[in-house]
Design a protein around this motif. Structure first.
Motif, short mmCIF file in Angstrom:
data_model
loop_
_atom_site.label_atom_id
_atom_site.label_comp_id
_atom_site.label_asym_id
_atom_site.label_seq_id
_atom_site.Cartn_x
_atom_site.Cartn_y
_atom_site.Cartn_z
N VAL A 164 0.84 -1.20 0.00
CA VAL A 164 0.00 0.00 0.00
C VAL A 164 0.88 1.25 0.00
CG1 VAL A 164 -1.67 1.36 1.32
CG2 VAL A 164 -1.99 -1.12 1.11
N LEU A 165 1.88 1.27 0.89
CA LEU A 165 2.78 2.42 0.98
C LEU A 165 3.60 2.58 -0.30
CD1 LEU A 165 3.99 4.73 2.62
CD2 LEU A 165 5.61 3.10 3.61
N LYS A 166 4.04 1.45 -0.87
CA LYS A 166 4.82 1.51 -2.11
C LYS A 166 4.03 2.15 -3.24
CE LYS A 166 7.57 -1.47 -5.15
NZ LYS A 166 8.00 -2.86 -5.44
N THR A 167 2.71 1.87 -3.27
CA THR A 167 1.85 2.44 -4.32
C THR A 167 1.52 3.90 -4.05
OG1 THR A 167 0.86 0.27 -4.73
CG2 THR A 167 -0.36 2.19 -5.52
N LEU A 168 1.15 4.20 -2.79
CA LEU A 168 0.63 5.53 -2.47
C LEU A 168 1.70 6.52 -2.03
CD1 LEU A 168 -2.60 4.53 -0.49
CD2 LEU A 168 -2.37 5.01 -2.93
N GLY A 169 2.84 6.01 -1.52
CA GLY A 169 3.88 6.89 -1.00
C GLY A 169 4.33 7.96 -1.98
N PRO A 170 4.70 7.63 -3.21
CA PRO A 170 5.14 8.66 -4.17
C PRO A 170 4.07 9.70 -4.46
CG PRO A 170 5.75 6.45 -4.93
CD PRO A 170 4.86 6.26 -3.76
N ILE A 171 2.80 9.28 -4.47
CA ILE A 171 1.71 10.23 -4.74
C ILE A 171 1.54 11.18 -3.56
CG2 ILE A 171 -0.74 10.45 -5.36
CD1 ILE A 171 -0.55 7.50 -6.33
N LEU A 172 1.58 10.63 -2.33
CA LEU A 172 1.46 11.45 -1.13
C LEU A 172 2.60 12.47 -1.08
CD1 LEU A 172 0.57 8.65 1.44
CD2 LEU A 172 -0.97 10.44 0.65
N LYS A 173 3.80 12.01 -1.39
CA LYS A 173 4.97 12.89 -1.37
C LYS A 173 4.83 14.01 -2.40
CE LYS A 173 10.01 12.64 -1.49
NZ LYS A 173 11.18 11.73 -1.61
N LYS A 174 4.32 13.67 -3.56
CA LYS A 174 4.14 14.67 -4.62
C LYS A 174 3.14 15.74 -4.20
CE LYS A 174 2.93 15.09 -9.53
NZ LYS A 174 2.50 14.36 -10.75
N ILE A 175 2.03 15.33 -3.57
CA ILE A 175 1.02 16.29 -3.12
C ILE A 175 1.58 17.19 -2.02
CG2 ILE A 175 -1.25 16.54 -2.01
CD1 ILE A 175 -2.07 13.93 -3.41
N ILE A 176 2.31 16.59 -1.07
CA ILE A 176 2.88 17.36 0.05
C ILE A 176 3.80 18.46 -0.48
CG2 ILE A 176 4.43 17.24 2.04
CD1 ILE A 176 3.39 14.33 2.44
N CYS A 177 4.58 18.15 -1.50
CA CYS A 177 5.57 19.10 -2.03
C CYS A 177 5.00 20.02 -3.11
CB CYS A 177 6.77 18.33 -2.59
SG CYS A 177 7.62 17.30 -1.37
N ASP A 178 3.74 19.81 -3.50
CA ASP A 178 3.12 20.58 -4.57
C ASP A 178 2.56 21.89 -4.03
OD1 ASP A 178 1.85 21.58 -6.77
OD2 ASP A 178 0.43 19.92 -7.01
N GLY A 179 3.23 23.00 -4.35
CA GLY A 179 2.78 24.30 -3.85
C GLY A 179 1.45 24.76 -4.40
N THR A 180 1.00 24.15 -5.49
CA THR A 180 -0.29 24.54 -6.08
C THR A 180 -1.46 23.74 -5.53
OG1 THR A 180 -0.06 22.96 -7.92
CG2 THR A 180 0.88 25.16 -8.22
N ALA A 181 -1.17 22.68 -4.78
CA ALA A 181 -2.24 21.84 -4.22
C ALA A 181 -2.87 22.53 -3.00
CB ALA A 181 -1.70 20.48 -3.83
N SER A 182 -4.05 22.07 -2.63
CA SER A 182 -4.75 22.62 -1.46
C SER A 182 -3.94 22.39 -0.19
CB SER A 182 -6.12 21.94 -1.33
OG SER A 182 -6.62 22.02 -0.03
N ILE A 183 -3.87 23.42 0.66
CA ILE A 183 -3.14 23.31 1.92
C ILE A 183 -3.74 22.20 2.78
CG2 ILE A 183 -2.62 24.47 4.11
CD1 ILE A 183 -0.86 25.37 1.84
N GLN A 184 -5.07 22.12 2.83
CA GLN A 184 -5.73 21.11 3.64
C GLN A 184 -5.41 19.70 3.15
OE1 GLN A 184 -7.27 23.89 2.46
NE2 GLN A 184 -7.32 24.93 4.45
N ALA A 185 -5.37 19.52 1.82
CA ALA A 185 -5.02 18.21 1.26
C ALA A 185 -3.57 17.87 1.58
CB ALA A 185 -5.25 18.21 -0.24
N ARG A 186 -2.67 18.83 1.46
CA ARG A 186 -1.26 18.60 1.77
C ARG A 186 -1.08 18.27 3.25
NH1 ARG A 186 1.84 23.77 -0.24
NH2 ARG A 186 3.68 22.49 0.19
#
Length: 450
Positions: A164-186
């Protein structure tokens, strides 16, 4: 605190297959029923479709009373049927429907152990979460990340949660570092990333990579200029708080060499966050410092901190803060927390807390245990007590031993119906009102006497 990473839980050994034929046929039947129903949008919802989802599309349906509702209103089969419907609805065209389905599954998993059920559908659930994280908007991403956290808590450490982490980890990391994404989502993704890594990671390099990702976020709140006395909060502050707390959680499972390295990096910078004008940032920084002192002294009993005098002065000021420009609620909350933090830093003392769940009690007697408990309570909400009783992973984390087996008669005597709770609360309210009235009468008599 030891974290069990072995894959030797009894129930995991016999469930590695694809499930029984009967279970598979049941799932296929249920899935077929829902696929025959036209997905409903916000504008057009058929009566037939609503009959399938009206009872469980409300996320609060699992959250109000947890497992008690399930026992009173239906059987395990009813619950699984509803969850199959939720899983189907994560593919719906309507974003609101998908979000409600994600929240419904999350609340169900937070309030009841469903290991065997989700093990058979782990890949389907992971695919749904991945799709919603990639294509969804803020609220849908938050719901998907919250579900991912609870999914890993249900699965516990092992191959399944690692995948689960192997699949979702890169996506979670991308959202966290994405300055254009919602603050609440990050923010939710940062908490999710920390929790899932705490549970699932078996690769030390992956753990270090997650730590680095999180500290790259919260260190942006450090003081940049020496002549600045106060850190002003920004919309990113809530993200920095969640990243700091998730980072601190992962620090508790790092090897000693890595802990020493992180302490050297952050011990002299973290106190700057105590001057933030956001009360939650001040508290998060204070509790992280207390935990870091606990780890440092656990490695070296004679640990010496160079700036101890200035740090204790700052902590004492926060423990007795009386600034009029701050809200009374914030000041009360802050003073209470920083009194404990000051005791921890100055006297190496921790005020033991007691957590009751069912017939058992757990004593929180250190900052590591407190921070771990607070993190999982934030994720599980009202389901925390149930998971402390039944979840083998959490019981291993808190060293509670195997789940206590209770017979049906004992469980029945422990349960209190909703009506009985109402009567108890009403009686307690009347007693408090009567006591306050007597107190007021006495004050009035004294006033008249003088």
């Amino acid at each position: 605190m030891p974290k069990n990473k072995k894959r030797n839980t009894p129930h995991r050994g016999g469930s590695g297959g694809s499930g029984s034929g009967a279970a598979a046929s049941t799932a296929a039947t249920a899935g077929g029923q829902h696929r025959n129903v036209q997905p409903f949008s916000d504008e057009d919802a058929s009566i037939e479709t609503m009959s399938h989802c009206s009872g469980y599309s409300d996320p609060s349906s699992f959250a109000e009373d947890g497992p008690e509702v399930l026992d009173e209103e239906g059987t395990q089969e009813d619950l699984e049927y509803k969850l199959k419907g939720f899983i189907d609805l994560t593919l719906d065209k309507s974003a609101k429907t998908r979000q409600a389905a994600l929240e419904g599954i999350k609340n169900a998993l937070a309030s009841k152990m469903l290991y065997e059920f989700i093990l058979e559908r782990r890949m389907t659930l992971t695919d749904s979460i991945e799709r919603c994280l990639k294509k969804g908007k803020s609220d849908e991403q938050r719901a998907a990340a919250a579900l991912a956290s609870v999914l890993c808590i249900q699965l516990g450490p092992g191959i399944e949660s690692e995948e689960v982490l192997k699949t979702l980890g890169p996506i979670l990391k991308k959202i966290i570092c994405d300055g254009t994404a919602s603050i609440q989502a990050r923010q939710t993704c940062a908490t999710c990333f920390g929790v899932c890594c705490f549970i699932a990671t078996d690769d030390i390099t992956e753990l270090y990579s997650t730590l680095e990702c999180l500290e790259n976020v919260f260190t942006k709140s450090y003081l940049k200029e020496k002549d600045t006395n106060v850190i002003c909060s920004t919309p990113n502050t809530v993200l920095h708080i969640s990243s700091l707390l998730a980072w601190t959680l992962l620090l508790t499972i790092c090897p000693i060499s890595e802990v020493k390295k992180k302490l050297e990096m952050h011990f002299h910078k973290l106190p700057s966050l105590l001057s933030s004008d956001d009360v939650n940032m001040r508290i998060a920084a204070g509790e992280s410092l207390a935990l870091m002192f606990e780890l440092a002294r656990g490695m070296e009993s004679d640990f010496f901190y160079e700036d101890m005098e200035s740090l204790t002065q700052m902590l004492r000021a926060l423990a007795t803060d009386g600034n009029k420009h701050r809200a009374k609620v914030d000041k009360r909350k802050q003073r209470s927390v920083f009194r404990d933090i000051l005791r921890a830093v100055e006297e190496r003392d921790f005020p033991t807390e007691t957590v009751k769940f069912g017939p058992e009690r757990m004593y929180i007697d250190c900052w590591v245990k407190k921070h771990t408990y607070d993190t999982f309570k934030e994720v599980l909400g009202s389901g925390m007590q149930y998971h402390l009783q039944s979840n083998e992973f959490l019981r291993n984390v808190f060293e509670l031993g195997p789940p206590v087996m209770l017979d049906a008669a004992t469980l029945k005597t422990m349960k209190i119906s909703r009506f009985e709770r109402h009567l108890y609360n009403s009686a307690a309210f009347k007693a408090r009102t009567k006591a306050r009235s007597k107190c007021r009468d006495k004050r009035a008599d004294v006033g008249e006497f003088f």
